[in-house]
Design a protein around this motif. Structure first.
Motif, PDB file in Angstrom:
ATOM      1  N   ALA A  29      66.856  44.618  24.522  1.00 30.06           N
ATOM      2  CA  ALA A  29      65.807  45.349  23.820  1.00 30.06           C
ATOM      3  C   ALA A  29      66.106  46.830  23.690  1.00 30.06           C
ATOM      4  O   ALA A  29      65.545  47.505  22.820  1.00 30.06           O
ATOM      5  N   THR A  30      66.996  47.354  24.533  1.00 33.40           N
ATOM      6  CA  THR A  30      67.316  48.781  24.435  1.00 33.40           C
ATOM      7  C   THR A  30      68.346  49.076  23.359  1.00 33.40           C
ATOM      8  O   THR A  30      68.602  50.244  23.058  1.00 33.40           O
ATOM      9  N   ASN A  31      68.922  48.060  22.751  1.00 28.70           N
ATOM     10  CA  ASN A  31      69.942  48.265  21.725  1.00 28.70           C
ATOM     11  C   ASN A  31      69.267  48.681  20.418  1.00 28.70           C
ATOM     12  O   ASN A  31      68.465  47.919  19.860  1.00 28.70           O
ATOM     13  N   PRO A  32      69.565  49.860  19.893  1.00 27.54           N
ATOM     14  CA  PRO A  32      68.889  50.323  18.667  1.00 27.54           C
ATOM     15  C   PRO A  32      69.296  49.537  17.429  1.00 27.54           C
ATOM     16  O   PRO A  32      68.622  49.625  16.399  1.00 27.54           O
ATOM     17  N   TYR A  33      70.400  48.770  17.495  1.00 23.08           N
ATOM     18  CA  TYR A  33      70.854  48.028  16.322  1.00 23.08           C
ATOM     19  C   TYR A  33      70.195  46.651  16.199  1.00 23.08           C
ATOM     20  O   TYR A  33      70.572  45.867  15.336  1.00 23.08           O
ATOM     21  N   ALA A  34      69.230  46.370  17.065  1.00 19.44           N
ATOM     22  CA  ALA A  34      68.534  45.080  16.977  1.00 19.44           C
ATOM     23  C   ALA A  34      67.785  44.918  15.662  1.00 19.44           C
ATOM     24  O   ALA A  34      67.540  43.798  15.211  1.00 19.44           O
ATOM     25  N   VAL A  35      67.455  46.023  15.025  1.00 18.86           N
ATOM     26  CA  VAL A  35      66.730  45.951  13.754  1.00 18.86           C
ATOM     27  C   VAL A  35      67.572  45.315  12.663  1.00 18.86           C
ATOM     28  O   VAL A  35      67.047  44.811  11.659  1.00 18.86           O
ATOM     29  N   LEU A  36      68.907  45.300  12.827  1.00 22.61           N
ATOM     30  CA  LEU A  36      69.778  44.724  11.804  1.00 22.61           C
ATOM     31  C   LEU A  36      69.622  43.214  11.687  1.00 22.61           C
ATOM     32  O   LEU A  36      70.084  42.613  10.709  1.00 22.61           O
ATOM     33  N   ILE A  37      68.967  42.594  12.667  1.00 25.27           N
ATOM     34  CA  ILE A  37      68.727  41.154  12.577  1.00 25.27           C
ATOM     35  C   ILE A  37      67.802  40.848  11.389  1.00 25.27           C
ATOM     36  O   ILE A  37      67.786  39.723  10.872  1.00 25.27           O
ATOM     37  N   LEU A  38      67.051  41.829  10.933  1.00 26.63           N
ATOM     38  CA  LEU A  38      66.187  41.623   9.767  1.00 26.63           C
ATOM     39  C   LEU A  38      66.992  41.357   8.496  1.00 26.63           C
ATOM     40  O   LEU A  38      66.474  40.763   7.549  1.00 26.63           O
ATOM     41  N   GLN A  77      58.084  52.866  32.448  1.00 25.73           N
ATOM     42  CA  GLN A  77      57.525  53.440  31.229  1.00 25.73           C
ATOM     43  C   GLN A  77      58.405  53.138  30.021  1.00 25.73           C
ATOM     44  O   GLN A  77      57.926  52.770  28.945  1.00 25.73           O
ATOM     45  N   MET A  78      59.729  53.267  30.171  1.00 29.35           N
ATOM     46  CA  MET A  78      60.634  52.981  29.068  1.00 29.35           C
ATOM     47  C   MET A  78      60.680  51.488  28.763  1.00 29.35           C
ATOM     48  O   MET A  78      60.869  51.084  27.613  1.00 29.35           O
ATOM     49  N   ASP A  79      60.499  50.658  29.812  1.00 27.55           N
ATOM     50  CA  ASP A  79      60.454  49.225  29.560  1.00 27.55           C
ATOM     51  C   ASP A  79      59.329  48.879  28.586  1.00 27.55           C
ATOM     52  O   ASP A  79      59.497  48.078  27.657  1.00 27.55           O
ATOM     53  N   THR A  80      58.185  49.475  28.818  1.00 29.18           N
ATOM     54  CA  THR A  80      57.050  49.243  27.918  1.00 29.18           C
ATOM     55  C   THR A  80      57.365  49.690  26.502  1.00 29.18           C
ATOM     56  O   THR A  80      57.022  49.016  25.521  1.00 29.18           O
ATOM     57  N   HIS A  81      58.062  50.810  26.390  1.00 30.91           N
ATOM     58  CA  HIS A  81      58.432  51.307  25.064  1.00 30.91           C
ATOM     59  C   HIS A  81      59.379  50.343  24.349  1.00 30.91           C
ATOM     60  O   HIS A  81      59.196  50.028  23.170  1.00 30.91           O
ATOM     61  N   TYR A  82      60.394  49.839  25.059  1.00 29.86           N
ATOM     62  CA  TYR A  82      61.357  48.940  24.442  1.00 29.86           C
ATOM     63  C   TYR A  82      60.712  47.598  24.072  1.00 29.86           C
ATOM     64  O   TYR A  82      61.037  47.002  23.039  1.00 29.86           O
ATOM     65  N   ARG A  83      59.822  47.136  24.955  1.00 27.12           N
ATOM     66  CA  ARG A  83      59.115  45.898  24.614  1.00 27.12           C
ATOM     67  C   ARG A  83      58.265  46.076  23.355  1.00 27.12           C
ATOM     68  O   ARG A  83      58.192  45.183  22.511  1.00 27.12           O
ATOM     69  N   ALA A  84      57.647  47.219  23.237  1.00 29.32           N
ATOM     70  CA  ALA A  84      56.864  47.500  22.031  1.00 29.32           C
ATOM     71  C   ALA A  84      57.762  47.533  20.790  1.00 29.32           C
ATOM     72  O   ALA A  84      57.370  47.088  19.705  1.00 29.32           O
ATOM     73  N   MET A  85      58.997  48.039  20.932  1.00 29.13           N
ATOM     74  CA  MET A  85      59.932  48.032  19.814  1.00 29.13           C
ATOM     75  C   MET A  85      60.265  46.602  19.382  1.00 29.13           C
ATOM     76  O   MET A  85      60.334  46.297  18.180  1.00 29.13           O
ATOM     77  N   VAL A  86      60.465  45.727  20.383  1.00 30.77           N
ATOM     78  CA  VAL A  86      60.778  44.329  20.058  1.00 30.77           C
ATOM     79  C   VAL A  86      59.610  43.684  19.329  1.00 30.77           C
ATOM     80  O   VAL A  86      59.784  43.000  18.311  1.00 30.77           O
ATOM     81  N   TYR A  87      58.402  43.893  19.839  1.00 32.98           N
ATOM     82  CA  TYR A  87      57.233  43.331  19.166  1.00 32.98           C
ATOM     83  C   TYR A  87      57.089  43.885  17.746  1.00 32.98           C
ATOM     84  O   TYR A  87      56.708  43.168  16.819  1.00 32.98           O
ATOM     85  N   GLY A  88      57.393  45.135  17.574  1.00 30.36           N
ATOM     86  CA  GLY A  88      57.339  45.728  16.239  1.00 30.36           C
ATOM     87  C   GLY A  88      58.355  45.104  15.299  1.00 30.36           C
ATOM     88  O   GLY A  88      58.066  44.857  14.116  1.00 30.36           O
TER      89      GLY A  88
END
Length: 339
Positions: A29-38, A77-88
């Protein structure tokens, strides 16, 4: 669904699985390139049938959810942020799928409408060509008909009691009356003149005309008397119905019968013509009435003219196969007139 679609789906599924595996091994979830799966998810919705496209999207969303199971080397705190990114990203993938699905449905409907419009325009061009040729033919044939009438009158003076001559005169008179009817029909069409045709009288006229034109065929009529029901149409309606009856008679084997049933159901007049013979194949059934279809019995011009006539007055004509019989179903809107 074609082999090409299946291969494309397999490729996109492999890309989605490999991309999720790479992200899992490189920060999850911390990988910023996860959005490329879209990207493969969007490509699937654009290229594949809906079922395969949603399969790719579901696999992509499942891969995103799996990232939440990977250990995260960060503070709470950062875990919550990354999880929110995944949900987004999951929400974005689902929103992207729904949006592209709706757009594709609209595009397909527009393409179907354009295809139907093009087909109708092509059919109208063919109808204009047929109508022009028919008008020219009727004009050309009028002169020899008059000449034959004059010749028969001269022969009649010499042989007043000849029976063959009487039959010839009757046929010539019938041809002359048909030409007069044709001109009247053409005038009605040109002026857009619409008449109120009584359903019972319409059926009776069709029966009489068919008996005169085709006394050799056996027709079993099943009429449902509907007094007071009228159809808004012009004089082309009867020839259109007769044309379909002629087609049914031509398609039926010798010594076979044709069943014709008429009824009024929910403000709709129906004529169901059932004949034996070789059933229509699927391609011919789809194109019959909408385009010229050459065959051993003609090119289907009569069916196309009839189809256009019924359509012009809000009616329909369709063909289907039932128990080895070809069934032609005519539907026309009717209105009730009481008193």
């Amino acid at each position: 669904m074609t082999i090409r679609d299946i291969l494309t789906a397999i490729i996109l599924l492999l890309i989605t699985v490999l991309a999720n595996s790479f992200i899992w091994l490189n920060g999850a979830a911390t990988n910023p390139y996860a959005v490329l799966i879209l990207v493969p998810m969007a490509a699937a919705m654009l290229l594949l049938p809906f079922r395969l496209a949603w399969l790719v999207i579901v696999v992509g969303v499942a891969g995103q959810l799996m990232q939440l199971q990977a250990p995260l080397p960060t503070n709470h705190q950062m875990d919550t942020h990354y999880r929110a990114m995944v949900y987004g990203q999951i929400f974005a993938g689902l929103l992207l799928g729904v949006t592209l699905h709706i757009l594709r449905v609209r595009i397909v409907r527009q393409q179907q409408a354009l295809r139907a419009l093009h087909q109708r325009q092509h059919r109208d061009e063919q109808l204009v060509t047929i109508g022009t040729a028919a008008a020219q033919f009727s004009h050309e044939v009028a002169t020899p008909i008059q000449t034959i009438q004059f010749m028969l009158e001269d022969v009649r003076q010499r042989y007043p009691n000849d029976e063959d001559l009487q039959r010839a005169e009757q046929q010539i008179k019938r041809i002359h009356n048909l030409l007069l009817d044709w001109r009247q029909v053409a005038e009605d069409v040109r002026t857009h003149r619409v008449l109120e045709l009584q359903v019972n009288e319409l059926v009776e006229q069709v029966r009489d005309a068919l008996l005169i034109a085709r006394p050799d065929i056996r027709v079993h009529w099943h009429d449902d008397e509907q007094p007071g029901c009228v159809i808004q149409a012009d004089r082309t309606l009867i020839p259109a119905i007769l044309s379909l009856l002629h087609n049914a008679a031509d398609a039926a084997p010798l010594d076979s019968k044709i069943d014709v049933k008429t009824q009024v159901v929910e403000n709709t007049w129906q004529m169901i013509i059932r004949n034996e013979g070789e059933p229509l194949d699927a391609p011919r059934k789809r194109g019959l009435g909408r385009e010229l279809l050459p065959s051993s019995r003609g090119v289907g011009a009569g069916a196309m003219l009839s189809y256009a006539t019924f359509e012009r007055f809000g009616g329909t004509v369709s063909w289907h196969v039932e128990s080895g019989h070809t069934v032609t179903e005519i539907c026309m809107p009717v209105e009730a007139r009481h008193g």
